[in-house]
Design a protein around this motif. Structure first.
Motif, short mmCIF file in Angstrom:
data_model
loop_
_atom_site.label_atom_id
_atom_site.label_comp_id
_atom_site.label_asym_id
_atom_site.label_seq_id
_atom_site.Cartn_x
_atom_site.Cartn_y
_atom_site.Cartn_z
N GLN A 1 -43.72 -54.88 42.18
CA GLN A 1 -43.77 -55.84 43.17
C GLN A 1 -44.23 -57.16 42.78
O GLN A 1 -45.26 -57.40 42.36
N THR B 1 -35.98 -58.58 48.40
CA THR B 1 -35.70 -56.93 49.04
C THR B 1 -36.65 -56.79 50.13
O THR B 1 -36.46 -55.75 50.55
N HIS B 2 -37.83 -57.63 50.12
CA HIS B 2 -38.80 -57.37 51.11
C HIS B 2 -39.30 -58.33 51.68
O HIS B 2 -39.40 -59.38 51.10
N PRO C 1 -38.84 -53.43 53.79
CA PRO C 1 -37.59 -53.56 53.21
C PRO C 1 -36.69 -54.23 53.96
O PRO C 1 -36.75 -54.22 55.24
N ARG D 1 -31.50 -55.52 47.16
CA ARG D 1 -31.67 -54.52 46.03
C ARG D 1 -32.15 -55.49 44.60
O ARG D 1 -31.15 -56.39 44.42
N GLU E 1 -35.28 -50.13 39.37
CA GLU E 1 -35.33 -51.10 40.51
C GLU E 1 -36.74 -51.63 40.83
O GLU E 1 -37.73 -50.82 40.35
N GLU F 1 -39.32 -54.37 43.65
CA GLU F 1 -39.27 -55.22 44.86
C GLU F 1 -39.62 -56.64 44.56
O GLU F 1 -40.55 -57.00 44.01
N HIS G 1 -40.87 -59.70 46.99
CA HIS G 1 -41.38 -59.69 48.14
C HIS G 1 -41.57 -61.07 48.76
O HIS G 1 -41.32 -62.03 47.53
N GLU H 1 -29.87 -57.94 58.06
CA GLU H 1 -29.67 -57.63 56.84
C GLU H 1 -29.53 -58.79 56.07
O GLU H 1 -29.71 -60.04 56.40
#
Length: 254
Positions: free
Chosen positions: A25, A106-107, A112, A117, A137, A139, A141, A162
């Motif tokens: 993260q 991604t977040h 999410p 991605r 993968e 994340e 943030h 999205e």
């Protein structure tokens, strides 16, 4: 989750590689810490190079723009030194990848974002061939400033839909106000409009251009509002964003 993959370039009894991201993260401008573990196969081999590629899902590269994640776009790479891998033995190398400030998210707001991605792809040069040995993968943030702007949109009645990464340079409607984008891609974050707002489109596309000290927010391709991290004030930023939106969309009455 990390997994071990046998290097297809070397056939039967090939070495295997496993990549672990120590901090899965991270935010834009942050540093990924990666551990690559290689286990020798049936013979000694020379790993000529280990390349870490940070890749993202890019709409331009996918045939099914809603769900596909088969042709990622490389954002940044880092090369590690090669090493000798004896048969049956284990060698571990550590590496870091610094993410750009314009790294796609991604977040955001603790959840999410649909369509966002990102992954690290481990590529090894072995025996004069290249083998993509692992794909993990992680994340990305939102920065506190990005979260504050997204919260401001939410407070103004917009609903996050999205995100889409597009390759190239983001076009702005006003030619006198060029984007300060430096990377050869941008991420659009799409919002459903508030119910009371009338406009030709059903969604508002916003683009962030982040830097070390500040953030540009382009609503719908129009000139940006600039926010400085040292001045983060949720209420004030929400009011600033509201004024900026109403400048271009007088139909926003709330």
């Amino acid at each position: 989750m990390a997994f071990r993959k046998f290097l297809s370039a070397l056939g039967v009894n090939a070495p295997s590689v496993e990549t672990v991201i120590e901090n899965p993260q991270v935010g834009p401008g942050g540093t990924l810490r990666v551990v690559v573990t290689a286990v020798g196969g049936g013979a000694d081999v020379d790993i000529e190079r280990v390349r870490l590629e940070v890749v993202v899902r890019a709409e331009d590269r996918e045939y099914n723009h809603k769900t596909a994640w088969k042709h990622p776009y490389t954002v940044v790479t880092a090369d590690l030194e090669g090493f000798r891998l004896p048969a049956g033995e284990t060698v571990t190398v550590h590496g870091e990848v610094v993410l750009p400030w314009e790294m796609p998210l991604t977040h955001a707001l603790g959840a999410p974002i649909a369509g966002g991605r990102a992954a690290v792809r481990t590529e090894l040069a072995v025996d004069k061939s290249v083998d993509q040995g692992d794909f993990d993968e992680f994340e990305v943030h939102a920065l506190p400033a990005q979260d504050a702007i997204l919260q401001a949109y939410t407070d103004l009645g917009f609903r996050l839909h999205e995100a889409e990464v597009k390759i190239g340079f983001h076009p702005t409607i006003a030619p006198s106000m060029k984007s300060r984008q430096t990377e050869k891609y941008w991420q659009e974050i799409d919002f459903f409009l508030p119910e009371h707002m009338t406009w030709g489109n059903l969604e508002l596309e916003t683009v962030f251009t982040a830097r070390e000290d500040s953030l540009d927010t382009h609503p719908g391709g129009y000139p940006p509002a600039t926010f400085f991290y040292d001045d983060l004030d949720q209420q004030a930023w929400t009011e600033t964003l509201k004024k900026h939106v109403t400048t271009y969309w007088p139909s926003y009455k709330k």
